[in-house]
Design an enzyme around this catalytic site. Structure first.
Site, PDB file in Angstrom:
ATOM      1  N   LYS A   1      -3.754   3.057  -2.592  1.00 39.32           N
ATOM      2  CA  LYS A   1      -5.198   3.329  -2.533  1.00 39.32           C
ATOM      3  C   LYS A   1      -5.486   4.591  -1.738  1.00 39.32           C
ATOM      4  CE  LYS A   1      -8.346   0.361  -2.199  1.00 39.32           C
ATOM      5  NZ  LYS A   1      -8.893   0.697  -3.507  1.00 39.32           N
TER       6      LYS A   1
ATOM      7  N   ASP B   1       0.841  -1.208   0.000  1.00 40.59           N
ATOM      8  CA  ASP B   1       0.000   0.000   0.000  1.00 40.59           C
ATOM      9  C   ASP B   1       0.863   1.240   0.000  1.00 40.59           C
ATOM     10  OD1 ASP B   1      -2.519  -0.959   0.111  1.00 40.59           O
ATOM     11  OD2 ASP B   1      -2.863  -0.529   2.233  1.00 40.59           O
TER      12      ASP B   1
ATOM     13  N   MET C   1      -8.691   9.686   8.658  1.00 41.33           N
ATOM     14  CA  MET C   1      -9.198  10.277   7.414  1.00 41.33           C
ATOM     15  C   MET C   1     -10.098  11.472   7.706  1.00 41.33           C
ATOM     16  SD  MET C   1      -9.923   6.707   5.400  1.00 41.33           S
ATOM     17  CE  MET C   1     -10.121   5.641   6.811  1.00 41.33           C
TER      18      MET C   1
HETATM   19  N1  SAH Z   1      -4.749   0.671   8.634  1.00 36.53           N
HETATM   20  C1  SAH Z   1      -4.255   2.006   8.919  1.00 36.53           C
HETATM   21  C2  SAH Z   1      -5.267   3.077   8.599  1.00 36.53           C
HETATM   22  C3  SAH Z   1      -5.562   3.206   7.121  1.00 36.53           C
HETATM   23  S1  SAH Z   1      -6.718   4.470   6.766  1.00 36.53           S
HETATM   24  C4  SAH Z   1      -3.811   2.059  10.392  1.00 36.53           C
HETATM   25  O1  SAH Z   1      -4.129   1.144  11.160  1.00 36.53           O
HETATM   26  O2  SAH Z   1      -3.123   3.019  10.752  1.00 36.53           O
HETATM   27  C5  SAH Z   1      -5.674   5.820   6.328  1.00 36.53           C
HETATM   28  C6  SAH Z   1      -5.668   6.858   7.421  1.00 36.53           C
HETATM   29  O3  SAH Z   1      -4.860   6.412   8.507  1.00 36.53           O
HETATM   30  C7  SAH Z   1      -5.085   8.208   7.044  1.00 36.53           C
HETATM   31  O4  SAH Z   1      -6.011   9.009   6.377  1.00 36.53           O
HETATM   32  C8  SAH Z   1      -4.759   8.767   8.412  1.00 36.53           C
HETATM   33  O5  SAH Z   1      -5.919   9.220   9.065  1.00 36.53           O
HETATM   34  C9  SAH Z   1      -4.278   7.530   9.135  1.00 36.53           C
HETATM   35  N2  SAH Z   1      -2.807   7.374   9.096  1.00 36.53           N
HETATM   36  C10 SAH Z   1      -2.112   6.372   8.519  1.00 36.53           C
HETATM   37  N3  SAH Z   1      -0.788   6.507   8.759  1.00 36.53           N
HETATM   38  C11 SAH Z   1      -0.654   7.627   9.518  1.00 36.53           C
HETATM   39  C12 SAH Z   1       0.448   8.287  10.126  1.00 36.53           C
HETATM   40  N4  SAH Z   1       1.696   7.832  10.001  1.00 36.53           N
HETATM   41  N5  SAH Z   1       0.197   9.398  10.864  1.00 36.53           N
HETATM   42  C13 SAH Z   1      -1.053   9.868  11.014  1.00 36.53           C
HETATM   43  N6  SAH Z   1      -2.129   9.283  10.467  1.00 36.53           N
HETATM   44  C14 SAH Z   1      -1.936   8.181   9.730  1.00 36.53           C
END
Ligand code: SAH
Length: 261
Positions: free
Chosen positions: A56, A35, A168
């Site tokens: 994505k 991803d 998000m």
């Molecule tokens: N599976 C992922 C989430 C995927 S949805 C998890 O468990 O973290 C994607 C969202 O995750 C982004 O829009 C943001 O809100 C958050 N996100 C992912 N990586 C991030 C990071 N390093 N710092 C802050 N927010 C993050």
């Protein structure tokens, strides 16, 4: 002979936050589907694998979900050990349920390897606890960007003793604010947003429900970020805003907690 698919959590960005199991599976994989939120740095752990990028990210052109599912099934049926590397934890807003259903339907073996979700990394990066014996008896992981028609009961959440960890949420901050205010949450509720948690370029902003929109705009908060809302953030929010006021002379609005090493 069928191979197997591993839905593996890549963690939030810092390669040290990858599990040992994830590292081992990467080293054994024939194929890795990665991803765009999973760090490319991790690919050094799988020099033997064929790597397929299947980004994505919200709002951008991305590989269609149905295509990813077909690819997973196809690779496993060819007998390959397949790692599907997802940002954070695969079971949190990672569309893992759809992939598991597709693999089940095709009779392909599948296993989840958990990872550190962005919300957990965000709290850690600001030195905050998501629960608090006095202020927060639980945590809700929420998306501000659900499937069409999906309804979150913000009123119930606004009155709950939960810390709200919103994924998000940057482009929906206005709706989030009005839903929570309408739901009866106090305008003084502390909020901390962390952009790029655990990355070297991480940025943090401490604000309140009343001021979140202007503060996010002032610092032009960008995705990926998590917005952590609730009384449990109170003492860290206070410490962080003091720190950023002290730095205002230097025009640094964000408190930086990028790295503790
Ligand atoms: N599976 C992922 C989430 C995927 S949805 C998890 O468990 O973290 C994607 C969202 O995750 C982004 O829009 C943001 O809100 C958050 N996100 C992912 N990586 C991030 C990071 N390093 N710092 C802050 N927010 C993050």
């Amino acid at each position: 002979m069928n191979g197997k698919v591993f839905l593996v959590g890549a963690g939030p960005g810092d390669p040290e936050l990858l599990t040992l199991k994830a590292a081992r599976l990467l080293g054994e994989a024939d194929v890795v589907l990665i991803d765009d939120l999973a760090s490319d740095d991790l690919l050094s752990l799988c020099p033997q694998a064929r790597v397929i990028h299947v980004g994505k990210r919200g709002g951008c052109k991305s590989t269609p979900q149905a295509f990813i599912e077909k690819l997973l099934v196809h690779e496993a049926r060819t007998g390959h050990k397949v790692v599907r590397l997802k940002g954070g934890d695969p079971s949190i807003f990672g569309r893992a349920a759809e992939e598991i259903a597709a693999l089940d339907a095709a009779g392909v073996d599948c296993e989840i390897v958990p990872g550190i979700s962005a919300g957990l990394a965000a709290a850690a990066s600001i030195g905050a606890s998501l629960t608090h014996r006095d202020h927060a008896q639980g945590v809700a992981f929420l998306t501000a960007h659900g499937a069409e028609g999906a309804q979150i009961d913000w009123r119930a959440l606004a009155r709950s003793p939960l810390t709200l960890v919103v994924y998000m949420g940057v482009s929906r901050a206005g709706e989030l604010q009005s839903d929570l205010l309408e739901g009866g949450m106090s305008a003084d509720t502390p909020i901390i947003a962390v952009e790029n948690a655990s990355h070297s370029e991480a940025r943090t902003v401490a604000t309140t429900l009343r001021e979140m929109l202007s503060d996010f705009a002032r610092v032009s908060l960008k995705s990926p970020a998590v917005i952590v809302i609730g009384e449990a953030m109170k003492s860290r929010a206070k410490a962080l805003s003091l720190a950023s006021h002290e730095r205002e002379a230097e025009h640094a609005v964000f408190a930086r907690f990028a790295s503790r090493n």
